[in-house]
Scaffold this active site. Structure first.
Site, short mmCIF file in Angstrom:
data_model
loop_
_atom_site.label_atom_id
_atom_site.label_comp_id
_atom_site.label_asym_id
_atom_site.label_seq_id
_atom_site.Cartn_x
_atom_site.Cartn_y
_atom_site.Cartn_z
N TYR A 9 -1.84 0.01 10.24
CA TYR A 9 -2.33 -0.61 8.74
C TYR A 9 -0.74 -0.50 7.78
CZ TYR A 9 -3.52 -0.95 3.80
OH TYR A 9 -3.72 -1.39 2.55
N THR A 31 0.95 -1.28 -0.07
CA THR A 31 0.12 -0.22 0.04
C THR A 31 0.75 1.35 -0.13
OG1 THR A 31 -1.74 1.39 1.38
CG2 THR A 31 -0.14 -0.13 2.46
#
Length: 337
Positions: A141, A117
């Protein structure tokens, strides 16, 4: 030769599975169906329902189907949730991948593609952001994905594995033929929320932060169509099969749109207005994130087909309208039964 896709019944995974199958690949999927749907998979694709971190399950699948490459999607992806439950994210993202890599090493898997990501960058020092800038994630995350990238690099160096890390920017849209799309309840993707508002499923859409130093005060994102992202995975597999060296690549278009611009795009393609409510900034949100795409374009045989915000919004809307029709039909059937 078979490709194992973990999380292959999910949003991005299912699009990638279909792209692989349409390219003639043999594919097998492991997915616990926590956010995925078996109906999204082509009929000929075997599905094993379970966790990607279940070493016994994955080892059996690899042996039974003669798997030679792994594409790893399975994991948790919601930034605000990771702020509330960091240990859950380190378990689902980092620890699960550690178990998967352990099996991959034992099975002598030589090619591994990992879905990472842009959140690993945090607020980047330069925009568009190239892959070599310092990584300073702002959320568990992002940190869980960065930890996995580091682990994959070390494992590959020790065991002769080649890998591609694909750092996703903002994935949006749906299959152009509306065969699949984002169907998870409570999804937090901006365009998903906007098309839910446009179809009357939400009373409003919240915009978190309008005081950023950007042209309209809202965050800026690089939206990439999910079908183009799926094709990037297919191209990454071909690259590794051709002897390509391990590499980390941004997956975006290199063009930024603000949150408010994305909402207006949904309003235009739907021809409908809906309420927007402004809210304070959220912890972990990044102000501006736009990809430098020069490396992926030079490395992979990959040319985006849907590099247009209104096209992305139109496909997302068509998918959402299909979901609404299906739900209405189910209600009518239940009422008449």
């Amino acid at each position: 030769m078979t490709v194992l896709v973990t999380g292959g019944a999910g949003y991005i995974g299912s699009h990638t599975v279909r792209a692989l199958v349409e390219a003639g690949e043999s594919v097998v999927v492991v997915d616990n169906l926590s956010t995925g749907f078996s109906a999204f998979l082509p009929e000929a694709v075997p599905l094993f329902i379970g966790d990607a971190g279940d070493e016994n399950l994955v080892e059996g699948v690899i042996a039974q189907h003669r798997v030679e490459s792994i594409i790893h999607f399975a994991g948790s992806v919601v930034v605000p949730d990771s702020m509330r439950d960091p240990l859950g994210y380190y378990r689902n993202n980092t620890m699960t991948t550690r178990s998967l890599l352990n099996v991959a090493v034992r099975a002598s898997i030589s090619r591994f593609i990992f879905s990472s990501t842009a959140a690993v960058y945090g607020n980047p020092e330069q925009v568009p952001v190239p892959e070599h800038v310092p990584t300073r994630p702002l959320s568990p995350y992002g940190s869980s994905k960065l930890m996995t990238e580091i682990m994959l690099h070390d494992v590959a160096s020790a065991h002769g594995m080649s890998y591609v890390v694909l750092r996703f920017f903002n994935v949006a849209g749906a299959d152009p033929q509306a065969r699949m799309g984002l169907a998870t309840n409570g999804a937090t993707h901006l365009l998903k929320i906007a098309v839910e508002a446009a179809t009357g499923q939400r009373a409003k859409i919240d915009v978190f932060g309008t005081d950023y130093p950007t042209p309209d005060g809202s965050c800026i994102r690089d939206f990439i169509h999910v079908t183009d992202l799926a094709e990037a995975h297919r191209a990454a597999l071909s690259y590794l099969r051709g002897g390509g060296n391990s590499v980390t690549l941004n997956c975006g278009y290199g063009r930024g749109y603000s949150v408010l611009e994305a909402i207006e795009a949904v309003r235009r393609v739907s021809g409908r207005n809906f309420a927007v409510q402004y809210a304070p900034r959220r912890p972990g949100d990044i102000m501006t994130m736009v990809a430098d795409t020069s490396r992926i374009r030079a490395t992979l045989d990959w040319t985006p087909q849907y590099d247009d915000l209104e096209t992305i919004a139109r496909h997302a809307l068509a998918w959402e309208e299909k979901l609404v029709r299906e739900r209405q039909a189910e209600i009518q059937h239940a009422a008449s039964a």
